[in-house]
Design an enzyme around this catalytic site. Structure first.
Site, PDB file in Angstrom:
ATOM      1  N   GLU A 143      37.055  77.260  27.642  1.00  0.00           N
ATOM      2  CA  GLU A 143      36.339  78.294  28.400  1.00  0.00           C
ATOM      3  C   GLU A 143      37.365  79.074  29.216  1.00  0.00           C
ATOM      4  OE1 GLU A 143      33.593  76.543  31.254  1.00  0.00           O
ATOM      5  OE2 GLU A 143      33.410  78.460  32.294  1.00  0.00           O
ATOM      6  N   CYS A 384      31.820  58.913  51.189  1.00  0.00           N
ATOM      7  CA  CYS A 384      33.152  59.289  51.678  1.00  0.00           C
ATOM      8  C   CYS A 384      33.098  59.593  53.174  1.00  0.00           C
ATOM      9  CB  CYS A 384      33.717  60.437  50.850  1.00  0.00           C
ATOM     10  SG  CYS A 384      35.507  60.379  50.813  1.00  0.00           S
ATOM     11  N   HIS A 510      33.374  58.389  45.510  1.00  0.00           N
ATOM     12  CA  HIS A 510      32.380  59.408  45.142  1.00  0.00           C
ATOM     13  C   HIS A 510      31.623  58.995  43.872  1.00  0.00           C
ATOM     14  CE1 HIS A 510      33.770  62.732  47.809  1.00  0.00           C
ATOM     15  NE2 HIS A 510      34.881  62.022  47.786  1.00  0.00           N
ATOM     16  N   GLU A 512      29.037  60.233  42.726  1.00  0.00           N
ATOM     17  CA  GLU A 512      28.428  61.410  42.071  1.00  0.00           C
ATOM     18  C   GLU A 512      29.272  61.946  40.914  1.00  0.00           C
ATOM     19  OE1 GLU A 512      29.790  61.341  45.065  1.00  0.00           O
ATOM     20  OE2 GLU A 512      30.677  63.253  45.658  1.00  0.00           O
TER      21      GLU A 512
HETATM   22  N1  GLN Z   1      37.871  63.844  55.404  1.00  0.00           N
HETATM   23  C1  GLN Z   1      37.765  62.489  54.975  1.00  0.00           C
HETATM   24  C2  GLN Z   1      39.093  61.941  54.490  1.00  0.00           C
HETATM   25  O1  GLN Z   1      39.992  62.673  54.141  1.00  0.00           O
HETATM   26  C3  GLN Z   1      36.696  62.319  53.906  1.00  0.00           C
HETATM   27  C4  GLN Z   1      36.971  63.062  52.647  1.00  0.00           C
HETATM   28  C5  GLN Z   1      35.755  63.225  51.766  1.00  0.00           C
HETATM   29  O2  GLN Z   1      34.617  63.108  52.219  1.00  0.00           O
HETATM   30  N2  GLN Z   1      35.967  63.530  50.508  1.00  0.00           N
HETATM   31  O3  GLN Z   1      39.275  60.761  54.423  1.00  0.00           O
END
Ligand code: GLN
Length: 545
Positions: A143, A384, A510, A512
């Site tokens: 793409e 996170c 994460h 997600e």
């Molecule tokens: N700011 C936080 C860190 O750097 C969390 C980062 C995030 O939520 N991706 O650890």
């Protein structure tokens, strides 16, 4: 072994027509016919990767298993195909130039003048063909970001022209996505913008093989004939892409329009096996026939732009379908949450998710939202930064550590419950210097996480700099916030839970990024299940009154 075939997807007339979804839908159809397919995104901006971009610019930064910080379209590719992507699947102009300049400094060009053509275009061609090199894929879909005619897209278009010439018409094909606008005053669909955009492509030496036309109204046979004649494509190669109520309908819509069959015909590939979309359609059926609804608050600071939390929103669609629940997401700006607004803003919710993020803005509202969820037994998931906020809230309000904080927000906090690791303290560059990509995590038996994953060994993707400070672990643990998942090598805490609460989980990673249609993420599925239970109990209690 058969040659890898290449499909290029370009865009014309306007941005945001959904090239990524068209590419992913075509890939899905080809995969459902048994072909091995991957998708790549080329982005014409100068940032080396989107990792340093504010989410307001291009939406969320998606992270792959190998720790590449990439464009959010790669998320769609993985969610549709259920196949991992990697650094090679997303290339920006910045990365291309960086690598050409590094080669020049090493003297690899043997004294030649280094130019856009051929050096930059060669580098682009190499990056495109890298994915086809080991014959791992039958088809590579590339793409091209941006809109045809943009100055910055030119080297990419030239690289595609050259590759198409080198590979031949049977091995490479160009799909051009355009807009056919409806003029309500005239009561007509207009083909002229598409004609102009195909002409612009032609001026760069590329003839589109297939036209995909975004439209709000059905394309009549007349319009299709006109588009075919003036854009130099066969009529069956004019594909209508009408607005869909969900992106997950697009593969079936493309199947109906025959996008996969024209593609296979042109690439001289067999069409014998019809696409098997059984699993996909089962998901759609569940998604469209929920038995109940829940409302979940997404507490973040980039809520004005839906794309900022794309993967989280999609994960809820997967998890909702798995639970046969319609998940209504209420995006709530954490900056507007405080003592006087909190009840009004979140007391009606069936679940609270505190989102990932960076920097100080809006964090006190996040802490307040965590407190509400903890004290009122509302199902809670912290991702996170959301997990870090849960630790801070617990330290402040249960351990009574006044002004406990993360050193990201308050470098002088007396209680740095979230802090930088020693190795991170030396780093001054911002790009690519976080804990990124897939890391192993060991889960404690008997925990919620253990129940959710059904195993004690998992790996999940990370993107953060700060960590749970193990100096406070014993204190947090003995007061009811348990660390139930840790990195087996470094002992860093990855999961926290409150066993005394119906469902309270925070994860440093994460989840997600790993949720797909074929494999909805267990944590989201379990969280939605908990919100469903909470909502039913709430309704039951109201009825009993
Ligand atoms: N700011 C936080 C860190 O750097 C969390 C980062 C995030 O939520 N991706 O650890």
């Amino acid at each position: 072994m058969a040659e890898t075939k290449y499909i290029f997807v370009t865009g014309g007339v306007s941005s945001s027509l959904g090239k990524g979804i068209i590419a992913a839908s075509l890939a899905k159809l080809l995969q459902a016919r048994g072909y091995k397919v991957t998708i790549q995104k080329l982005d014409p901006y100068i940032n080396v990767d989107p990792g340093t971009l504010n989410p307001y610019e291009h939406g969320e930064c998606y992270v792959t298993e190998d720790g590449a910080e990439t464009d959010l379209d790669l998320g769609h590719y993985e969610r549709f195909l259920n196949v991992n992507t990697s650094q090679a699947n997303n290339v920006t102009t910045g990365r291309i130039y960086q690598s050409v300049i590094e080669k020049e400094r090493r003297g690899e060009f043997l004294g030649k003048t280094v130019q856009v053509v051929p050096h930059i275009t060669n580098e682009i061609k190499e990056r495109i063909q890298l994915l086809g090199k080991n014959h791992e894929y039958d088809i590579v879909i590339t793409e091209i970001g941006g809109t045809v005619g943009d100055i910055e897209s030119l080297p990419y278009i030239e690289a595609v022209r050259q590759l198409k010439w080198e590979l031949g018409d049977d091995n490479a094909l160009v799909i051009h996505l355009t807009l056919v606008p409806y003029l309500s005053a005239a009561g007509e669909l207009k083909t002229k913008p598409t004609q102009h955009s195909v002409k612009t492509l032609m001026e760069s030496g590329i003839r589109a093989d297939i036209l995909v036309c975004r439209t709000e109204h059905e394309l009549s046979d007349d319009i299709r004939r006109k588009l075919a004649l003036f854009c130099n494509v066969k009529q069956e190669a004019v594909i209508q892409s009408i607005d869909a109520s969900t992106i997950y309908d697009v593969p079936n819509m493309m199947l109906e329009e025959g996008l996969d069959t024209v593609t296979l015909q042109k690439l001289k590939l067999s069409q014998e096996t019809p696409p098997n979309l059984d699993q996909w359609n089962q998901f759609l059926k569940r998604h469209k026939n929920p038995t109940c609804e829940v409302s979940i608050g997404l507490i973040g600071k980039y809520v004005e732009l839906q794309d900022s939390y794309k993967s989280i929103l999609e994960s809820f669609i997967h998890a909702g379908a798995a639970n046969e629940v319609k998940v209504n997401i209420e995006s709530i700006h954490s900056e507007f949450i405080n003592d006087s607004t909190i009840k009004n803003k979140i007391s009606h919710l069936d679940g609270i998710l505190v989102a990932p993020g960076f920097g100080e803005r809006g964090i006190e509202g996040k802490v307040d939202a965590v407190r509400y969820a903890r004290e009122h037994n509302v199902p809670f998931l912290g991702i996170c930064l959301g997990m870090q906020m849960a630790v801070i809230e617990f330290a402040r309000n249960v351990l009574h550590l006044k002004d406990a904080n993360s050193t990201e927000m308050d470098p002088k906090t007396p209680h740095p419950v979230i802090d930088l690791m020693e190795e991170q303290k030396e780093i001054t560059h911002l790009g690519g210097t976080m804990r990124l990509g897939s890391w192993e995590c060991k889960i404690k038996e008997g925990s919620i996480a253990h129940q959710v994953y059904g195993t004690t060994k998992i790996s999940e993707r990370h993107r953060h700099r700060y960590e749970y400070n193990n100096k406070y672990a014993a204190q947090l643990d003995s007061n009811g916030m348990k660390s139930t998942g840790t990195n087996p090598k470094t002992n860093l805490v990855e999961i926290i839970e409150i066993p005394d609460h119906p469902w309270f989980v925070g994860v440093q990673y994460h989840p997600e990024y790993k949720s797909t249609v074929a494999s909805p993420h267990q944590l989201f599925v379990a969280f939605v299940k908990a919100t469903k239970k909470y909502s039913q109990e709430k309704k039951g209690a109201i009825l009993a009154q």
